[in-house]
Design a protein around this motif. Structure first.
Motif, PDB file in Angstrom:
ATOM      1  N   GLN A 133       0.852  -1.288  -0.056  1.00  0.00           N
ATOM      2  CA  GLN A 133       0.003   0.182  -0.122  1.00  0.00           C
ATOM      3  C   GLN A 133       0.905   1.382  -0.108  1.00  0.00           C
ATOM      4  N   GLY A 134       0.504   2.115  -1.165  1.00  0.00           N
ATOM      5  CA  GLY A 134       1.289   3.548  -1.070  1.00  0.00           C
ATOM      6  C   GLY A 134       0.671   4.659  -0.298  1.00  0.00           C
ATOM      7  N   PRO A 135       1.504   5.656  -0.208  1.00  0.00           N
ATOM      8  CA  PRO A 135       1.066   6.892   0.282  1.00  0.00           C
ATOM      9  C   PRO A 135      -0.367   7.374  -0.123  1.00  0.00           C
ATOM     10  N   PRO A 136      -1.138   8.282   0.575  1.00  0.00           N
ATOM     11  CA  PRO A 136      -2.284   8.985  -0.012  1.00  0.00           C
ATOM     12  C   PRO A 136      -1.969   9.713  -1.001  1.00  0.00           C
ATOM     13  N   GLU A 137      -2.769   9.530  -2.279  1.00  0.00           N
ATOM     14  CA  GLU A 137      -2.421  10.300  -3.479  1.00  0.00           C
ATOM     15  C   GLU A 137      -2.639  11.983  -3.230  1.00  0.00           C
ATOM     16  N   LYS A 138      -3.439  12.396  -2.581  1.00  0.00           N
ATOM     17  CA  LYS A 138      -3.791  13.851  -2.422  1.00  0.00           C
ATOM     18  C   LYS A 138      -2.617  14.511  -1.681  1.00  0.00           C
ATOM     19  N   ALA A 139      -2.043  13.971  -0.701  1.00  0.00           N
ATOM     20  CA  ALA A 139      -0.783  14.468  -0.118  1.00  0.00           C
ATOM     21  C   ALA A 139       0.434  14.428  -1.078  1.00  0.00           C
ATOM     22  N   LEU A 140       0.458  13.442  -1.950  1.00  0.00           N
ATOM     23  CA  LEU A 140       1.605  13.393  -2.815  1.00  0.00           C
ATOM     24  C   LEU A 140       1.429  14.373  -4.006  1.00  0.00           C
ATOM     25  N   GLN A 141       0.327  14.809  -4.596  1.00  0.00           N
ATOM     26  CA  GLN A 141       0.108  15.625  -5.537  1.00  0.00           C
ATOM     27  C   GLN A 141       0.191  17.368  -4.948  1.00  0.00           C
ATOM     28  N   GLU A 142      -0.053  17.366  -3.330  1.00  0.00           N
ATOM     29  CA  GLU A 142       0.271  18.725  -2.929  1.00  0.00           C
ATOM     30  C   GLU A 142       1.668  19.140  -2.822  1.00  0.00           C
ATOM     31  N   ILE A 143       2.530  17.985  -2.693  1.00  0.00           N
ATOM     32  CA  ILE A 143       3.945  18.315  -2.602  1.00  0.00           C
ATOM     33  C   ILE A 143       4.725  18.565  -3.808  1.00  0.00           C
ATOM     34  N   LEU A 144       3.872  18.123  -4.936  1.00  0.00           N
ATOM     35  CA  LEU A 144       4.546  18.198  -6.308  1.00  0.00           C
ATOM     36  C   LEU A 144       4.841  19.771  -6.938  1.00  0.00           C
ATOM     37  N   PRO A 145       4.279  20.518  -6.746  1.00  0.00           N
ATOM     38  CA  PRO A 145       4.544  22.016  -7.242  1.00  0.00           C
ATOM     39  C   PRO A 145       5.676  22.515  -7.045  1.00  0.00           C
ATOM     40  N   HIS A 146       6.100  22.061  -5.655  1.00  0.00           N
ATOM     41  CA  HIS A 146       7.574  22.748  -5.195  1.00  0.00           C
ATOM     42  C   HIS A 146       8.614  21.698  -5.453  1.00  0.00           C
ATOM     43  N   ASN A 147       8.344  20.687  -6.320  1.00  0.00           N
ATOM     44  CA  ASN A 147       9.407  19.730  -6.689  1.00  0.00           C
ATOM     45  C   ASN A 147       9.516  19.502  -8.369  1.00  0.00           C
ATOM     46  N   PRO A 148       9.823  20.684  -9.070  1.00  0.00           N
ATOM     47  CA  PRO A 148       9.533  20.984 -10.543  1.00  0.00           C
ATOM     48  C   PRO A 148      10.144  19.793 -11.216  1.00  0.00           C
ATOM     49  N   HIS A 149      11.313  19.114 -10.983  1.00  0.00           N
ATOM     50  CA  HIS A 149      12.013  18.168 -11.683  1.00  0.00           C
ATOM     51  C   HIS A 149      11.254  16.942 -11.742  1.00  0.00           C
ATOM     52  N   ILE A 150      10.069  16.595 -10.954  1.00  0.00           N
ATOM     53  CA  ILE A 150       9.605  15.702 -11.156  1.00  0.00           C
ATOM     54  C   ILE A 150       8.313  15.597 -12.099  1.00  0.00           C
ATOM     55  N   THR A 151       8.345  14.580 -12.896  1.00  0.00           N
ATOM     56  CA  THR A 151       7.618  14.549 -14.219  1.00  0.00           C
ATOM     57  C   THR A 151       6.211  13.961 -14.090  1.00  0.00           C
ATOM     58  N   TYR A 152       6.185  13.012 -13.081  1.00  0.00           N
ATOM     59  CA  TYR A 152       5.060  11.992 -12.880  1.00  0.00           C
ATOM     60  C   TYR A 152       5.147  11.508 -11.788  1.00  0.00           C
ATOM     61  N   ALA A 153       3.946  11.487 -10.736  1.00  0.00           N
ATOM     62  CA  ALA A 153       3.984  10.796  -9.544  1.00  0.00           C
ATOM     63  C   ALA A 153       2.559  10.144  -9.328  1.00  0.00           C
ATOM     64  N   LYS A 154       2.367   8.980  -9.127  1.00  0.00           N
ATOM     65  CA  LYS A 154       1.038   8.343  -8.934  1.00  0.00           C
ATOM     66  C   LYS A 154       1.112   7.268  -8.054  1.00  0.00           C
ATOM     67  N   SER A 155       0.083   7.672  -6.896  1.00  0.00           N
ATOM     68  CA  SER A 155      -0.079   6.556  -5.939  1.00  0.00           C
ATOM     69  C   SER A 155      -1.430   5.936  -6.059  1.00  0.00           C
ATOM     70  N   GLY A 156      -1.638   4.941  -5.331  1.00  0.00           N
ATOM     71  CA  GLY A 156      -3.041   4.187  -5.258  1.00  0.00           C
ATOM     72  C   GLY A 156      -3.315   3.169  -6.588  1.00  0.00           C
ATOM     73  N   ILE A 157      -2.191   3.144  -7.231  1.00  0.00           N
ATOM     74  CA  ILE A 157      -2.239   2.062  -8.676  1.00  0.00           C
ATOM     75  C   ILE A 157      -0.810   1.240  -8.137  1.00  0.00           C
ATOM     76  N   TYR A 158      -1.174  -0.220  -8.615  1.00  0.00           N
ATOM     77  CA  TYR A 158      -0.271  -1.226  -8.230  1.00  0.00           C
ATOM     78  C   TYR A 158       0.019  -2.151  -9.569  1.00  0.00           C
ATOM     79  N   GLY A 159       1.448  -2.554  -9.720  1.00  0.00           N
ATOM     80  CA  GLY A 159       1.762  -3.365 -10.810  1.00  0.00           C
ATOM     81  C   GLY A 159       3.285  -3.044 -10.887  1.00  0.00           C
ATOM     82  N   TYR A 160       3.896  -2.921 -12.138  1.00  0.00           N
ATOM     83  CA  TYR A 160       5.282  -2.740 -12.433  1.00  0.00           C
ATOM     84  C   TYR A 160       5.606  -1.937 -13.651  1.00  0.00           C
TER      85      TYR A 160
END
Ligand code: FE
Ligand code: CA
Length: 505
Positions: free
Chosen positions: A433-460
Motif C-alpha cells: 500500500q502506497g501513500p495517500p494520492e492527495k498528499a503526494l499531489q500537494e507536494i509536487l508543485p515545489h518539486n519541479p524536476h518531477i515529471t510524474y508521480a502516482k499513488s494508489g495504483i499497483y503493478g510494475y
C-alpha cells in the motif's frame, strides 16, 4: 504402492553416513517453484528449493537433485545436465551455475528428485557484449506485501516479452501491516533463520509469482524489508544494538540467498553478502545493480527522528562523510560508469533517487531520512559519477515508495535550470500500500524536476531500450484484491537518446 516406491527412492539418495533422523520430502518437493537469474552471455543460474514433508522438523541430510537444460520448450533438444546437492545447511536450496550457453536465446530447464519432476522453467541468456541490438525489454518490480493483495501483476508479467526482470527490493515483509488485508502471514515478526525461510516459502508458494519466475530470468537487489524496516547497515530502528541486529541480518541474508536465483559465489558469509554487480546486454545496455542498505551510514539526526522519519533543519544530513553505498561500492560504481561503453547505462537500485521536498506549501524543507534525501552528498557523488560516464544516457530504476515516479535527476537539485544528468523511473509496487494520492499531489508543485508521480495504483514498470530512445510504461492491475484482475498501461513516457528527461508519449 506408489508411496513406497517414492520413499525407497528417497532413502537411496540420502547420504548413508548421516546418523540423525531424515525428514522426508513433501509430496511435491518443488512446491516453491523454479527460477533462473543472473544472466550473462554464456551462463544463467537455475534455482529451486526442496520442501520437506514437515517444514518444522529438523532438516534431513543432503539430497542430490538432477537438472537438465534444453534448447526447446518440450525439453527434447538436450543441451546440458548435471547433479546438484541440496544441502540442509542452506535450506535444501539448489543453485546451479550453468555455463557454456549461447548468447541471447531462450533455454528451458527442470529439476528431478526421487522420480519427481519440477515444472519446466524458461530462461534467457544475455546478448553477447557488443552484439548490435534493436531493442531490449526489462520489467522493474518491487514491494510485494503478501497480505495486502494478490499477485495478478506477476501473472501478467509472466506473459510479457522480456530479456530480464529487475526486482529492486522488499521481496518479503518481516511484519504484518496495512489495511483491508486479503490473506495473512500466519506468523509474527521474522527474527530467526527458520522465520525468514518460512516467510520466503509462504510468498513463493503463490502460483502467480512462481509463473513470473518460471518465465523470465531475474536480476535482484534487496531493500530493507528483506531484513527489517528502515535498517541501516548494522542497526535498525527496532534494534539499535549491532550485536543482536547483525545476528538477525545474517539470518535474513542467508534466507535471501537461499531463495533467490543467485550464483554460488555470492553465498553470504555471516552477516555479509556482496550483492552489487554489473551486467552487459549487447551494445545497448550496461546494467549496474547496487546495494544501498548494507553499507550505508546511520540515519541523520537519529536522536530526533520520529516514526515516519522526516527531518527538517538537520545539519548532519549534509555531512559529506555520510555514505549510502560504502567507500568500496562507491569506487566500484564510479569506475564502472567510467568504463561503460554501451548505448545506455541502466542503474537498478532501491528507492526514489530524486530530491523530494515533502514540506507543506510555504513550510520549511522536509526530507525523508531513510531515502536518498537523507544522504544528499552520497547522491551527489553518484550523480557526478553518472555525469562523468562516456555513455551520455542513463536511466535509473527504483522501487520502495509504493507509487510510480518519473523524474529528472539534476546536477544540482537546488537549481531548477540545472542540467538533467539522468532519467529516473520508479516502477511502482506489486501490492504494498502506497501513500495517500492527495498528499503526494500537494507536494509536487515545489518539486519541479518531477515529471510524474502516482499513488494508489499497483503493478510494475516496463523499460524498453532502442538505440534511439527508451520507453517507460506504467503497467497497473485494476485491483490488487482480485487475483484475476486485468492489467493495462496507465502511462507511457519516452526518453530520446541525448536528451535526458522523459516526455509523455
Ligand atoms: Fe516496500
Ligand atoms: Ca523499502
Amino acid at each position: 504402492m506408489q508411496r513406497r516406491t517414492f520413499a525407497a527412492g528417497l532413502a537411496a539418495l540420502w547420504l548413508p553416513s548421516l546418523a540423525r533422523a531424515q525428514a522426508p520430502l513433501a509430496e511435491n518437493p518443488f512446491g516453491l517453484g523454479v527460477a533462473s537469474g543472473h544472466p550473462t552471455a554464456s551462463s544463467v543460474v537455475l534455482w529451486t528449493r526442496l520442501l520437506a514433508a514437515d517444514p518444522t522438523a529438523a532438516p534431513g541430510g543432503p539430497v542430490t537433485v538432477d537438472w537438465t537444460i534444453a534448447a526447446d520448450e518440450r525439453m527434447r533438444q538436450f543441451v546440458r545436465s548435471g547433479q546438484a546437492v541440496a544441502e540442509p545447511a542452506w535450506g535444501h536450496s539448489v543453485h546451479v551455475d550453468v555455463d557454456g550457453l549461447e548468447p541471447n536465446r531462450p533455454y528451458w530447464y527442470r529439476f528431478t528428485v526421487a522420480g519427481k519432476a519440477s515444472p519446466t522453467g524458461r530462461t534467457r541468456t544475455a546478448p553477447a557484449p557488443g552484439e548490435r541490438l534493436a531493442a531490449l525489454d526489462f520489467a522493474v518490480a518491487s514491494c510485494q506485501q503478501y497480505e495486502q493483495g494478490y499477485y495478478a501483476a506477476w501473472r501478467h508479467m509472466a506473459a510479457e516479452e522480456l530479456n530480464a526482470v529487475l526486482f529492486v527490493g522488499d521481496y518479503i515483509y518481516e511484519t504484518s501491516w496495512g489495511h483491508d488485508l486479503v490473506r495473512h502471514h500466519g506468523s509474527g515478526r521474522t527474527l530467526t533463520l527458520a522465520d525468514y525461510r518460512n516467510r520466503y516459502a509462504l510468498y513463493k508458494s503463490d502460483p502467480d509469482l512462481q509463473a513470473a519466475h518460471a518465465a523470465h530470468p531475474f536480476i535482484v537487489t534487496w531493500d530493507d524489508h528483506e531484513v527489517v524496516n528502515d535498517y541501516a547497515n548494522d542497526i535498525s530502528p527496532t534494534d539499535p544494538d549491532p550485536k543482536t541486529f547483525l545476528a538477525v541480518r545474517a539470518a535474513a541474508y542467508q534466507a535471501y540467498w537461499e531463495h533467490m536465483p543467485l550464483p554460488n559465489a555470492l553465498r553470504p558469509a555471516g552477516s555479509a553478502m556482496r550483492l552489487y554487480d554489473r551486467f552487459r546486454f549487447g551494445d545497448l545496455v550496461d546494467l549496474h545493480v547496487i546495494d544501498d542498505r548494507q553499507y550505508r551510514a546511520h540515519n541523520a539526526c537519529r536522536a530526533e527522528l520520529k516514526p515516519g522519519r522526516m527531518i527538517t533543519d538537520c545539519a548532519e544530513r549534509l555531512d559529506p562523510a555520510r555514505t549510502m553505498l560504502g567507500a568500496e561500492q562507491e569506487a566500484w560504481f564510479a569506475s564502472g560508469m567510467k568504463a561503460a561503453s554501451a548505448r545506455w547505462n541502466l542503474v537498478a537500485q532501491q528507492t526514489l533517487m530524486a530530491e523530494l521536498d515533502r514540506s507543506k506549501e510555504g513550510g520549511r524543507h522536509t526530507f525523508w531520512a531513510d531515502g536518498w534525501d537523507g544522504y544528499p552528498m552520497a547522491r551527489q557523488k553518484l550523480i557526478d559519477a553518472i555525469a562523468a560516464s562516456p555513455v551520455r544516457d542513463t536511466v535509473v530504476v527504483g522501487g520502495d515508495v509504493h507509487s510510480f515516479w518519473v523524474t529528472e535527476l539534476k546536477q544540482d537539485f537546488t537549481q531548477p535550470k540545472s542540467a538533467t544528468v539522468a532519467t529516473e523511473f520508479v516502477g511502482g509496487s506489486i501490492t504494498s500500500q502506497g501513500p495517500p494520492e492527495k498528499a503526494l499531489q500537494e507536494i509536487l508543485p515545489h518539486n519541479p524536476h518531477i515529471t510524474y508521480a502516482k499513488s494508489g495504483i499497483y503493478g510494475y514498470g516496463l523499460v524498453t531500450f532502442s538505440p534511439k530512445s527508451a520507453t517507460l510504461q506504467v503497467r497497473t492491475v485494476q485491483s490488487i484484491k482480485d487475483a484475476k484482475s486485468p492489467i493495462a498501461t496507465a502511462a507511457r513516457f519516452v526518453v530520446e537518446a541525448g536528451q535526458p528527461g522523459a516526455k509523455p508519449a
